[in-house]
Design a protein around this motif. Structure first.
Motif, PDB file in Angstrom:
ATOM      1  N   ALA A  44     -42.765 -27.063 -12.158  1.00  0.00           N
ATOM      2  CA  ALA A  44     -42.967 -27.154 -10.709  1.00  0.00           C
ATOM      3  C   ALA A  44     -43.168 -28.607 -10.294  1.00  0.00           C
ATOM      4  O   ALA A  44     -43.542 -29.463 -11.108  1.00  0.00           O
TER       5      ALA A  44
ATOM      6  N   VAL B  15     -39.875 -19.103  -6.152  1.00  0.00           N
ATOM      7  CA  VAL B  15     -38.959 -20.242  -6.028  1.00  0.00           C
ATOM      8  C   VAL B  15     -37.538 -19.795  -5.725  1.00  0.00           C
ATOM      9  O   VAL B  15     -36.685 -20.612  -5.378  1.00  0.00           O
TER      10      VAL B  15
ATOM     11  N   GLY C 240     -42.150 -19.019 -10.658  1.00  0.00           N
ATOM     12  CA  GLY C 240     -42.000 -20.361 -11.216  1.00  0.00           C
ATOM     13  C   GLY C 240     -42.913 -20.560 -12.408  1.00  0.00           C
ATOM     14  O   GLY C 240     -43.402 -19.597 -13.011  1.00  0.00           O
TER      15      GLY C 240
END
Length: 451
Positions: A184, A231, A179
């Motif tokens: 985020a 992720v 990520g």
């Protein structure tokens, strides 16, 4: 032409909080700015006369931007084949009285336009036989051997084991599952901040905060990144990431040379890119642009050049967003790619390496949506899978930066374009769309529709 940018609502809000209320090419030849009063008309660079003659619509567009106070200054570099690059410039490098005129050798934070440079550095190691696109990342950083994947990335840190290894190909193309602090949310964002996974510089305030936890070296950053959950499963989806920062660490480890030294030795020096820096030398502060943030429609100083943390050494060279460069320098980088590895008789990379680097390197079946168009991704930059309605050909390659910069090379048309500005958010004005509309109108006048 538009490209995916790495600015997000999260980053913009953070920057607004720190900004407060509104208040054959020649080597670079930076010139001192003439003093003038605060209400004097904006100046143009010495190249403006030729630009106004060749590209009057583009020049008028840029003059209008400055006149309307949409930006302090702007520089575009446009090249066709081996014809001399045309630089279109308007305004100044800051709103300060007496600021230097924006020009080909002004210095701009290019942020994510660093990613193609890092991608090409890694491709040179592929060319050298020291790296393979399908090498597992754990070959170089064993901590990545057993990664875990978030089950609900936006709301929880609950994870499951990853079933596939991360590869070098996936680092290059944002398909590794890594990520990015800038996109985020919730617990993952807090985890990145706790780990110091913040590989960019905004201004003095945010930099002071980031340095409290950020690792002090590129290798340490990569090892810390392995502690964060993914992720997505590697190789399954495009997710904008810190992959190019980790890739820079791979370049450093595989080459046995500091990343910044490798880039200098293999790219900047042979290309004569003398105005591209990880740290702006204080002797060059007179041509370093200030960065701004829009508070509604008013420009507010975010990172004044004279007090910028870019004047100090970074924690490490951020392979995803760490460079300052000039329009002249970045045009030389694109010109080399346009020529599949050569510039001014110097071969920087093999023809086959450049073609591979600008091809779609994403895992089979993976694309990403960019303004309604499905795109591929190469070595650190977007790849056009079809001809674009705005004019870019299939096979065009490039990327954009968080502070508004844009770059694209169209090898089929042997055309390249660099646009330099510095303000947040990058999406405030449709620079790419409007610039290429003006370029097309200028081309119709010059070449009966061809540019």
């Amino acid at each position: 032409m538009t490209t995916k940018r790495w600015t997000t609502a999260t980053l913009t809000v953070a920057l607004l909080a720190t900004a407060g209320a509104p208040a054959q090419q020649a080597a670079p030849r930076p010139q001192p700015a003439p003093a003038r009063s605060a209400d004097a008309a904006p100046t143009r660079s010495p190249d403006a006369a030729s630009a106004a003659a060749l590209l009057p619509q583009t020049q008028a567009l840029y003059d209008g931007y400055v006149r309307a106070k949409k930006m302090p200054g702007i520089v575009g570099a446009f090249g066709l084949g081996e014809l001399p690059t045309v630089f279109v410039a308007a305004g100044d490098i800051s709103l300060d009285p007496g600021a230097a005129a924006a020009g080909p050798d002004s210095l701009w934070r290019v942020y994510s336009m660093t990613k193609p440079v890092t991608g090409m550095a890694a491709m040179l190691l592929v060319e050298d036989g020291k790296l393979s696109l399908d090498d597992p990342l754990s070959k170089f950083f064993p901590a990545f051997a057993k990664m875990r994947v978030l089950t609900s990335p936006d709301t929880s840190l609950d994870t499951r084991p990853a079933t596939k290894p991360i590869t070098i190909r996936e680092l290059m193309t944002h398909t590794s599952g890594l990520g990015y602090q800038i996109n985020a949310k919730g617990p993952l964002l807090k985890e990145y901040e706790r780990l110091g996974l913040v590989p960019f510089t905004a201004n003095a305030q945010t930099e002071a905060q980031a340095r409290r936890t950020r690792p002090a070296s590129l290798i340490a950053f990569a090892e810390r990144a392995a502690q964060a959950p993914l992720v997505a499963e590697p190789g399954t989806t495009w997710h904008y990431s810190m992959g190019l920062d980790v890739l820079a660490a791979v370049v450093e480890k595989v080459s046995g040379m500091l990343f910044e030294r490798f880039v200098q030795t293999r790219l900047f020096a042979p290309l004569r890119m003398t105005s591209s820096f990880w740290q702006v030398p204080r002797a060059n502060i007179g041509r370093f642009a200030s960065n701004y943030v829009f508070v509604e429609d008013t420009l507010s100083p975010l990172d004044p050049a004279a007090r910028s943390p870019w004047l100090e050494a970074p924690s490490f060279p951020y392979g995803g967003a760490g460079l300052v460069s000039s329009a002249r320098d970045y045009d030389r980088f694109l010109h080399m790619l346009q020529n599949y590895g050569t510039l001014d008789g110097v071969r920087v990379m093999k023809d086959a390496t450049a073609r591979l680097a600008m091809s779609n390197l994403m895992p089979s079946g993976v694309t990403f949506d960019n303004d309604g168009q499905q795109r591929g991704f190469g070595a650190g930059g977007v790849v056009y899978l079809t001809d674009d309605p705005a004019g870019a050909s299939k096979g065009s390659y490039g990327w954009a930066g968080a502070a508004g910069t844009l770059a694209i090379v169209d090898p089929a048309k042997r055309f390249r374009s660099t646009i330099m500005v510095n303000y947040f958010p990058a999406e405030k004005w449709p620079l790419g769309k409007e610039t290429f509309g003006a370029i097309r109108r200028d081309a119709a006048r010059l070449h009966g529709g061809r540019w």
